[in-house]
Motif scaffolding. Structure first.
Motif, PDB file in Angstrom:
ATOM      1  N   HIS A   1     117.000 -51.600  80.742  1.00  0.00           N
ATOM      2  CA  HIS A   1     117.106 -51.371  81.932  1.00  0.00           C
ATOM      3  C   HIS A   1     117.697 -49.819  82.175  1.00  0.00           C
ATOM      4  O   HIS A   1     118.859 -49.574  81.517  1.00  0.00           O
ATOM      5  CB  HIS A   1     118.034 -51.981  82.874  1.00  0.00           C
ATOM      6  CG  HIS A   1     117.947 -51.925  84.499  1.00  0.00           C
ATOM      7  ND1 HIS A   1     117.054 -52.171  85.080  1.00  0.00           N
ATOM      8  CD2 HIS A   1     118.964 -51.361  85.297  1.00  0.00           C
ATOM      9  CE1 HIS A   1     117.360 -51.892  86.383  1.00  0.00           C
ATOM     10  NE2 HIS A   1     118.444 -51.062  86.387  1.00  0.00           N
TER      11      HIS A   1
ATOM     12  N   ASP B   1     119.072 -46.847  84.469  1.00  0.00           N
ATOM     13  CA  ASP B   1     119.138 -46.213  85.628  1.00  0.00           C
ATOM     14  C   ASP B   1     119.318 -44.834  85.954  1.00  0.00           C
ATOM     15  O   ASP B   1     120.058 -44.086  85.453  1.00  0.00           O
ATOM     16  CB  ASP B   1     120.555 -46.634  86.210  1.00  0.00           C
ATOM     17  CG  ASP B   1     120.839 -48.274  86.324  1.00  0.00           C
ATOM     18  OD1 ASP B   1     119.944 -48.790  87.398  1.00  0.00           O
ATOM     19  OD2 ASP B   1     121.305 -48.915  85.717  1.00  0.00           O
TER      20      ASP B   1
ATOM     21  N   HIS C   1     114.610 -47.858  86.711  1.00  0.00           N
ATOM     22  CA  HIS C   1     115.193 -48.112  87.923  1.00  0.00           C
ATOM     23  C   HIS C   1     115.441 -46.531  88.650  1.00  0.00           C
ATOM     24  O   HIS C   1     116.261 -46.100  88.149  1.00  0.00           O
ATOM     25  CB  HIS C   1     116.363 -49.016  88.107  1.00  0.00           C
ATOM     26  CG  HIS C   1     116.937 -49.034  89.395  1.00  0.00           C
ATOM     27  ND1 HIS C   1     118.116 -49.889  89.529  1.00  0.00           N
ATOM     28  CD2 HIS C   1     116.606 -48.818  90.730  1.00  0.00           C
ATOM     29  CE1 HIS C   1     118.557 -49.736  90.957  1.00  0.00           C
ATOM     30  NE2 HIS C   1     117.762 -49.249  91.452  1.00  0.00           N
TER      31      HIS C   1
ATOM     32  N   MET D   1     116.558 -44.446  91.417  1.00  0.00           N
ATOM     33  CA  MET D   1     117.517 -44.084  92.448  1.00  0.00           C
ATOM     34  C   MET D   1     117.414 -42.729  92.745  1.00  0.00           C
ATOM     35  O   MET D   1     118.174 -41.800  92.478  1.00  0.00           O
ATOM     36  CB  MET D   1     118.625 -44.637  92.309  1.00  0.00           C
ATOM     37  CG  MET D   1     119.140 -46.149  92.106  1.00  0.00           C
ATOM     38  SD  MET D   1     120.462 -46.717  91.295  1.00  0.00           S
ATOM     39  CE  MET D   1     119.844 -46.761  89.727  1.00  0.00           C
TER      40      MET D   1
ATOM     41  N   ASP E   1     120.347 -56.952  90.116  1.00  0.00           N
ATOM     42  CA  ASP E   1     120.980 -55.696  89.335  1.00  0.00           C
ATOM     43  C   ASP E   1     122.258 -55.560  90.152  1.00  0.00           C
ATOM     44  O   ASP E   1     122.470 -55.295  91.331  1.00  0.00           O
ATOM     45  CB  ASP E   1     120.103 -54.718  89.638  1.00  0.00           C
ATOM     46  CG  ASP E   1     120.487 -53.467  88.857  1.00  0.00           C
ATOM     47  OD1 ASP E   1     121.654 -53.494  88.138  1.00  0.00           O
ATOM     48  OD2 ASP E   1     120.056 -52.388  88.834  1.00  0.00           O
TER      49      ASP E   1
HETATM   50 ZN    ZN Z   1     119.668 -50.570  87.955  1.00  0.00          ZN
END
Ligand code: ZN
Ligand code: DX5
Length: 220
Positions: A35, A37, A68, A70, A177
């Motif tokens: 994962h 971020d 992921h 953001m 998460d």
């Molecule tokens: Zn995340």
């Protein structure tokens, strides 16, 4: 119904000076996905990894990269992360004006498309795009930082999303998460999650404990 969840360690909690070794060690320790971020210092108040880092990590593991994003606006970055080696690209509905188009674009790039629901984002955001998602990510903390406490109301949301996916006949993954530990992993899976992101709880014991930490989450 519950079964063994996929474990997706968040490298946000890893040693950034040794990222290549970290992803290889996670693979050796039994992780399922890596994962990643990505924070832009604007959509969330923190700044992390650009596509060049994902590209540099790609040769160090065969595991899927679960990225992921953001980032807002997110559309201009999709292709760069896909070309860098992302297998899954997850986006927040708030990160652009046309999430339906964004999810379609992710699939056109050949990646799996994920929709992320923040703690304050209603489950209803999923309904109009449910056919376009391969993964729904329920945030169990407000995004931006690792090491926060799990928000218990997330369990209700996991169950509600599970019901929607089942009703729609969707085989999308349901991932959680934020603040996931061996103490709440069981509750997440019982509520309907099949993939767990974990940063702090995987990395806190050091590299010698990655396998045990991952197993503790799987077995919880
Ligand atoms: Zn995340
Ligand atoms: C938060 C990130 C999470 C987080 C997970 O914005 O999306 O992936 O870093 O870390 P822990 O497990 O420490 O909450």
């Amino acid at each position: 119904m519950s079964s063994t969840p996929l474990i997706c360690p968040s490298i946000l909690a890893s040693d950034f000076a040794r990222l290549g070794e970290e992803v290889a060690a996670l693979e050796a320790a039994g992780a399922d996905w890596i994962h990643v971020d990505v924070m832009d210092g604007h959509f969330v108040p923190n700044l992390t990894m650009g596509p060049a880092i994902v590209k540099a990590l790609r040769p160090h593991t065969a595991l899927p990269f679960d990225v992921h994003l953001m980032v807002a606006p997110v559309d201009p970055w999709l292709e760069a992360y896909r070309e860098a080696g992302a297998d899954i690209l997850s986006v927040h509905p708030e990160s652009g004006p046309h999430v339906h188009r964004t999810l379609g674009q992710i699939r056109r790039l050949g990646a799996k498309a994920g929709l992320v629901l923040n703690p304050g984002t209603p489950v209803a955001a999923l309904e109009p795009v449910i056919e376009l998602v391969d993964l729904v990510l329920i945030m169990s903390v407000n995004p931006g930082f690792g090491g926060q406490a799990f928000i218990d109301a997330s369990l209700r949301k996991i169950a509600a999303v599970r019901a929607l996916l089942d009703q729609a006949g969707s085989e999308a993954h349901l991932q959680v998460d934020g603040g996931v530990t061996a103490a709440n992993a069981r509750a997440c899976v019982d509520a309907g999650a099949d993939a767990l992101v974990a940063g702090t709880s995987v990395f806190k014991g050091g590299a010698g404990a990655y396998r045990a930490s991952i197993q503790a989450l799987k077995a919880a």
